[in-house]
Design a protein around this motif. Structure first.
Motif, PDB file in Angstrom:
ATOM      1  N   LEU A 120      62.393  57.380  28.741  1.00  0.00           N
ATOM      2  CA  LEU A 120      62.681  56.430  29.809  1.00  0.00           C
ATOM      3  C   LEU A 120      62.736  55.037  29.195  1.00  0.00           C
ATOM      4  CD1 LEU A 120      60.385  57.607  32.763  1.00  0.00           C
ATOM      5  CD2 LEU A 120      62.877  57.719  32.672  1.00  0.00           C
ATOM      6  N   PRO A 121      63.346  54.068  29.875  1.00  0.00           N
ATOM      7  CA  PRO A 121      63.451  52.709  29.323  1.00  0.00           C
ATOM      8  C   PRO A 121      62.139  51.936  29.432  1.00  0.00           C
ATOM      9  CG  PRO A 121      64.472  52.779  31.484  1.00  0.00           C
ATOM     10  CD  PRO A 121      64.104  54.198  31.141  1.00  0.00           C
ATOM     11  N   ILE A 122      61.213  52.204  28.511  1.00  0.00           N
ATOM     12  CA  ILE A 122      59.944  51.496  28.518  1.00  0.00           C
ATOM     13  C   ILE A 122      59.729  50.811  27.169  1.00  0.00           C
ATOM     14  CG2 ILE A 122      58.886  53.052  30.185  1.00  0.00           C
ATOM     15  CD1 ILE A 122      57.385  54.378  27.902  1.00  0.00           C
ATOM     16  N   VAL A 123      58.977  49.724  27.199  1.00  0.00           N
ATOM     17  CA  VAL A 123      58.611  48.993  25.983  1.00  0.00           C
ATOM     18  C   VAL A 123      57.090  48.997  25.887  1.00  0.00           C
ATOM     19  CG1 VAL A 123      58.638  46.754  24.822  1.00  0.00           C
ATOM     20  CG2 VAL A 123      60.670  47.543  26.051  1.00  0.00           C
ATOM     21  N   CYS A 124      56.567  49.329  24.720  1.00  0.00           N
ATOM     22  CA  CYS A 124      55.121  49.430  24.527  1.00  0.00           C
ATOM     23  C   CYS A 124      54.610  48.320  23.613  1.00  0.00           C
ATOM     24  CB  CYS A 124      54.767  50.783  23.922  1.00  0.00           C
ATOM     25  SG  CYS A 124      55.263  52.193  24.950  1.00  0.00           S
ATOM     26  N   GLY A 125      53.381  47.940  23.830  1.00  0.00           N
ATOM     27  CA  GLY A 125      52.764  46.919  23.000  1.00  0.00           C
ATOM     28  C   GLY A 125      51.259  46.955  23.148  1.00  0.00           C
ATOM     29  N   ALA A 126      50.570  46.133  22.366  1.00  0.00           N
ATOM     30  CA  ALA A 126      49.103  46.147  22.329  1.00  0.00           C
ATOM     31  C   ALA A 126      48.519  45.883  23.703  1.00  0.00           C
ATOM     32  CB  ALA A 126      48.615  45.102  21.342  1.00  0.00           C
ATOM     33  N   THR A 127      47.535  46.703  24.087  1.00  0.00           N
ATOM     34  CA  THR A 127      46.895  46.558  25.381  1.00  0.00           C
ATOM     35  C   THR A 127      45.652  45.685  25.275  1.00  0.00           C
ATOM     36  OG1 THR A 127      45.764  47.743  27.168  1.00  0.00           O
ATOM     37  CG2 THR A 127      45.632  48.716  24.978  1.00  0.00           C
ATOM     38  N   PHE A 128      45.405  44.901  26.319  1.00  0.00           N
ATOM     39  CA  PHE A 128      44.200  44.084  26.383  1.00  0.00           C
ATOM     40  C   PHE A 128      42.967  44.937  26.702  1.00  0.00           C
ATOM     41  CE2 PHE A 128      47.231  40.647  26.660  1.00  0.00           C
ATOM     42  CZ  PHE A 128      46.576  39.584  26.052  1.00  0.00           C
ATOM     43  N   SER A 129      43.177  46.166  27.157  1.00  0.00           N
ATOM     44  CA  SER A 129      42.050  47.014  27.545  1.00  0.00           C
ATOM     45  C   SER A 129      41.085  47.251  26.392  1.00  0.00           C
ATOM     46  CB  SER A 129      42.555  48.359  28.075  1.00  0.00           C
ATOM     47  OG  SER A 129      43.338  48.190  29.229  1.00  0.00           O
ATOM     48  N   GLY A 130      41.611  47.319  25.170  1.00  0.00           N
ATOM     49  CA  GLY A 130      40.761  47.604  24.027  1.00  0.00           C
ATOM     50  C   GLY A 130      40.176  46.382  23.357  1.00  0.00           C
ATOM     51  N   LEU A 131      40.554  45.183  23.830  1.00  0.00           N
ATOM     52  CA  LEU A 131      40.169  43.962  23.117  1.00  0.00           C
ATOM     53  C   LEU A 131      38.660  43.741  23.100  1.00  0.00           C
ATOM     54  CD1 LEU A 131      41.290  41.602  21.569  1.00  0.00           C
ATOM     55  CD2 LEU A 131      41.613  40.379  23.718  1.00  0.00           C
ATOM     56  N   THR A 132      38.020  43.794  24.263  1.00  0.00           N
ATOM     57  CA  THR A 132      36.578  43.542  24.327  1.00  0.00           C
ATOM     58  C   THR A 132      35.774  44.557  23.522  1.00  0.00           C
ATOM     59  OG1 THR A 132      36.763  42.464  26.479  1.00  0.00           O
ATOM     60  CG2 THR A 132      34.598  43.319  25.871  1.00  0.00           C
ATOM     61  N   PRO A 133      36.012  45.867  23.689  1.00  0.00           N
ATOM     62  CA  PRO A 133      35.243  46.819  22.877  1.00  0.00           C
ATOM     63  C   PRO A 133      35.499  46.671  21.381  1.00  0.00           C
ATOM     64  CG  PRO A 133      36.960  47.945  24.116  1.00  0.00           C
ATOM     65  CD  PRO A 133      36.872  46.568  24.661  1.00  0.00           C
ATOM     66  N   ALA A 192      61.674  43.669  33.853  1.00  0.00           N
ATOM     67  CA  ALA A 192      62.975  43.363  33.267  1.00  0.00           C
ATOM     68  C   ALA A 192      63.982  44.471  33.543  1.00  0.00           C
ATOM     69  CB  ALA A 192      62.834  43.154  31.760  1.00  0.00           C
ATOM     70  N   VAL A 193      63.536  45.732  33.497  1.00  0.00           N
ATOM     71  CA  VAL A 193      64.433  46.854  33.805  1.00  0.00           C
ATOM     72  C   VAL A 193      64.914  46.751  35.244  1.00  0.00           C
ATOM     73  CG1 VAL A 193      64.576  49.357  34.082  1.00  0.00           C
ATOM     74  CG2 VAL A 193      63.421  48.395  32.090  1.00  0.00           C
ATOM     75  N   THR A 253      50.498  55.786  32.735  1.00  0.00           N
ATOM     76  CA  THR A 253      50.970  56.713  33.764  1.00  0.00           C
ATOM     77  C   THR A 253      51.557  55.953  34.936  1.00  0.00           C
ATOM     78  OG1 THR A 253      49.379  58.438  33.172  1.00  0.00           O
ATOM     79  CG2 THR A 253      50.268  58.503  35.396  1.00  0.00           C
ATOM     80  N   ALA A 254      50.843  54.933  35.408  1.00  0.00           N
ATOM     81  CA  ALA A 254      51.338  54.144  36.528  1.00  0.00           C
ATOM     82  C   ALA A 254      52.666  53.476  36.186  1.00  0.00           C
ATOM     83  CB  ALA A 254      50.304  53.092  36.920  1.00  0.00           C
ATOM     84  N   SER A 255      52.788  52.946  34.964  1.00  0.00           N
ATOM     85  CA  SER A 255      54.021  52.254  34.568  1.00  0.00           C
ATOM     86  C   SER A 255      55.178  53.227  34.393  1.00  0.00           C
ATOM     87  CB  SER A 255      53.787  51.471  33.271  1.00  0.00           C
ATOM     88  OG  SER A 255      52.842  50.439  33.462  1.00  0.00           O
ATOM     89  N   MET A 256      54.918  54.400  33.826  1.00  0.00           N
ATOM     90  CA  MET A 256      55.992  55.381  33.658  1.00  0.00           C
ATOM     91  C   MET A 256      56.474  55.904  35.013  1.00  0.00           C
ATOM     92  SD  MET A 256      55.127  57.532  30.167  1.00  0.00           S
ATOM     93  CE  MET A 256      53.350  57.677  30.307  1.00  0.00           C
ATOM     94  N   LEU A 257      55.549  56.085  35.943  1.00  0.00           N
ATOM     95  CA  LEU A 257      55.949  56.477  37.290  1.00  0.00           C
ATOM     96  C   LEU A 257      56.749  55.365  37.953  1.00  0.00           C
ATOM     97  CD1 LEU A 257      52.676  58.248  38.481  1.00  0.00           C
ATOM     98  CD2 LEU A 257      54.877  59.339  38.036  1.00  0.00           C
ATOM     99  N   ALA A 258      56.397  54.125  37.652  1.00  0.00           N
ATOM    100  CA  ALA A 258      57.143  52.992  38.206  1.00  0.00           C
ATOM    101  C   ALA A 258      58.576  52.977  37.679  1.00  0.00           C
ATOM    102  CB  ALA A 258      56.439  51.679  37.856  1.00  0.00           C
ATOM    103  N   ILE A 259      58.730  53.199  36.381  1.00  0.00           N
ATOM    104  CA  ILE A 259      60.076  53.244  35.800  1.00  0.00           C
ATOM    105  C   ILE A 259      60.868  54.413  36.366  1.00  0.00           C
ATOM    106  CG2 ILE A 259      61.310  53.769  33.671  1.00  0.00           C
ATOM    107  CD1 ILE A 259      60.639  50.903  33.833  1.00  0.00           C
ATOM    108  N   SER A 260      60.202  55.535  36.584  1.00  0.00           N
ATOM    109  CA  SER A 260      60.858  56.668  37.233  1.00  0.00           C
ATOM    110  C   SER A 260      61.370  56.264  38.607  1.00  0.00           C
ATOM    111  CB  SER A 260      59.885  57.845  37.342  1.00  0.00           C
ATOM    112  OG  SER A 260      60.422  58.894  38.105  1.00  0.00           O
ATOM    113  N   GLU A 261      60.539  55.530  39.337  1.00  0.00           N
ATOM    114  CA  GLU A 261      60.918  55.052  40.668  1.00  0.00           C
ATOM    115  C   GLU A 261      62.100  54.088  40.586  1.00  0.00           C
ATOM    116  OE1 GLU A 261      60.790  54.530  44.725  1.00  0.00           O
ATOM    117  OE2 GLU A 261      59.500  55.883  43.590  1.00  0.00           O
ATOM    118  N   ILE A 262      62.068  53.178  39.632  1.00  0.00           N
ATOM    119  CA  ILE A 262      63.107  52.154  39.498  1.00  0.00           C
ATOM    120  C   ILE A 262      64.453  52.776  39.116  1.00  0.00           C
ATOM    121  CG2 ILE A 262      63.854  50.175  38.107  1.00  0.00           C
ATOM    122  CD1 ILE A 262      60.825  49.467  37.887  1.00  0.00           C
ATOM    123  N   THR A 263      64.419  53.691  38.156  1.00  0.00           N
ATOM    124  CA  THR A 263      65.662  54.263  37.644  1.00  0.00           C
ATOM    125  C   THR A 263      66.162  55.435  38.481  1.00  0.00           C
ATOM    126  OG1 THR A 263      64.460  55.788  36.184  1.00  0.00           O
ATOM    127  CG2 THR A 263      65.039  53.614  35.293  1.00  0.00           C
TER     128      THR A 263
END
Length: 461
Positions: free
Chosen positions: A78-91, A306-307, A256-266
């Motif tokens: 699917l048309p997704i772009v991945c990058g570093a997540t802030f979720s892991g920053l604090t740990p 952006a998509v 998962t939420a973002s991939m489902l969102a792209i599924s919804e958009i496309t």
């Protein structure tokens, strides 16, 4: 049967233009994680530059894999772009301070392996993510990211001379106006490339006002490659491994939420197999991050916007964005040039994109029956709780670190609450006892009118 727009490769000119647009949109957010982490653990400028190169390399590899796919092994296609997540920053900061950088990347490596093992089981829950859940999460994604855009516009240091200056506000306003005019009045390619054109216009204005800082450009090398285990042989403290494994599950929820969102958009259905291959990509990012000194990746929300905004749904575009990111990682001087984009320019673009994500969430919620008070109660509770960390960021500071990791992200919190409430009231014995009366306006007793459409994501409740 004609190919779905997701699987159609556009002409080379458009492909390159839209691919570069995605890179420009996500670049600042992607390199922010290594910049913050490096500063927090006291790394020197050369090590921070290494972190940025490793970050871009992994983001590029994972983005390319997600777009192009690798057989039946990895890639949601699917048309997704991945990058570093802030979720892991604090740990990661906490692990570095207690155990050192070797433990950070050893635990990330194991966390990635755990992710690979959990990808298929986690994907089985897709039928419990109907429009009620994804719409709530999307709405919070958009609303929570507005603050990020605002921070880029006004600046991060309130004591700085240019903090919230008229110049910053002017540049951001020009970017928003140009994007709005092209989106509303443009036709064809002009409308589709509205975000990129607005970014270029804002950059030109910022350059004329002397807002570009090109100091890092001169010191950056032309060619470089992140060496494996740059910070030494990895260590595997149990506490650190557990912490980074928890982070991986949080990344899974976000992706998962973002991939489902792209599924919804496309409009392209997302099967459990597709989702599993997409989550394998997250696991791969953890493994590569542990080896090359990078970070775990997740799907970037601004590129979801952006998509939707550009209406360019081809996965070949984002796959090509991944290739561009790899090139940037191998040519640090090019990366430094892109990193010089002023915050108000990126922030102005972000306002448009994040607002678009919010509206996608609202549109998704409109697919459910909003005359059903249970649906309204679940959505309202999920969105309300999910926004709490954005409005009261220190509300969880007394909780254990592991709980802060899970519940400190409004996006993840919304996903957890919406998923749990939907499970309890729609997929348990309680579903026979829930109220079914329509929602009414308390003042006028007029039934609230809303769309009553089935969710388009496969497995919707």
């Amino acid at each position: 049967m004609s190919e779905h727009t997701v699987d159609v490769r556009p002409p080379w000119g458009r492909l390159v233009a839209f691919a570069m647009q995605h890179v420009l949109i996500m670049y600042t957010g992607c390199i922010t994680v290594p910049l913050v982490f490096g500063a927090a653990v006291g790394l020197d400028s050369s090590d921070i530059a290494f972190l940025i190169s490793a970050d871009l390399l992994i983001a590029g590899i994972v983005t390319a894999l997600q777009g192009f796919g690798l057989g039946r092994i990895v890639g949601v296609r699917l048309p997704i772009v991945c990058g570093a997540t802030f979720s892991g920053l604090t740990p990661m900061i906490l692990i570095a301070q207690k155990y050192g950088l070797q433990a950070v990347y050893g635990s990330m490596l194991i966390g990635g392996i755990v992710g690979l093992a959990l990808a298929i089981p986690f994907s089985r829950v897709i039928r419990f993510f109907p429009a009620l859940v994804t719409g709530s999460v999307l709405t919070v994604i958009g609303l929570s990211l507005i603050g990020v855009a605002g921070g880029l516009i006004v600046g991060s240091d309130s004591a700085a001379p240019d903090y919230a200056s008229l110049r910053n506000l002017l540049v951001a306003a020009v970017v928003v106006v140009v994007a709005l005019v092209l989106l509303c009045l443009g036709r064809g390619l002009w409308s589709q490339l509205a975000v990129l054109i607005a970014l270029l216009a804002g950059s030109a204005l910022a350059a004329s006002l002397g807002m570009f800082d090109l100091g890092a450009l001169g010191s950056a090398s032309w060619v470089g490659f992140p060496a494996p285990f740059h910070f030494g042989v990895p260590h595997f403290p149990i506490a650190a491994v557990v912490s980074m494994s928890i982070v991986m599950t949080v990344v899974f929820a976000e992706s998962t939420a973002s991939m489902l969102a792209i599924s919804e958009i496309t409009g392209k259905k997302l099967s459990t197999g597709d989702l599993a291959r997409g989550l394998v990509g997250d696991g791969v990012s953890g493994v590569l991050g542990g080896i090359f000194g990078g970070f775990m990746d997740t799907v970037f929300g601004q590129n979801v916007g952006a998509v939707a905004t550009s209406r360019m749904h081809s996965r070949f575009v984002t796959g090509s964005s991944g290739l561009i990111l790899i090139v940037l990682a191998l040519i640090p001087k090019m990366g430094a040039a892109v990193a010089a984009l002023p915050g108000p320019v990126v922030g102005g673009v972000g306002l448009v994109l994040f607002g678009t994500v919010t509206m996608i969430g609202i549109r998704t919620l409109a697919q459910i029956d909003l005359n059903d008070q249970v649906n309204v109660a679940i959505a309202a509770t999920s969105i309300g709780i999910g926004l709490l960390p954005e409005y009261v960021p220190d509300m969880l500071e007394r909780l254990p670190d592991a709980m802060q990791i899970i519940f400190g992200s409004g996006i993840t919190l919304t996903a957890i609450v919406a998923f749990t409430l939907n499970l309890v009231f729609r997929h348990s014995p309680l579903r026979r006892r829930v109220a079914t009366e329509p929602v009414t306006n308390a003042t006028t007793d007029i039934v609230v009118v809303s769309a009553d459409q089935p969710a388009t994501v496969k497995g919707s409740a």
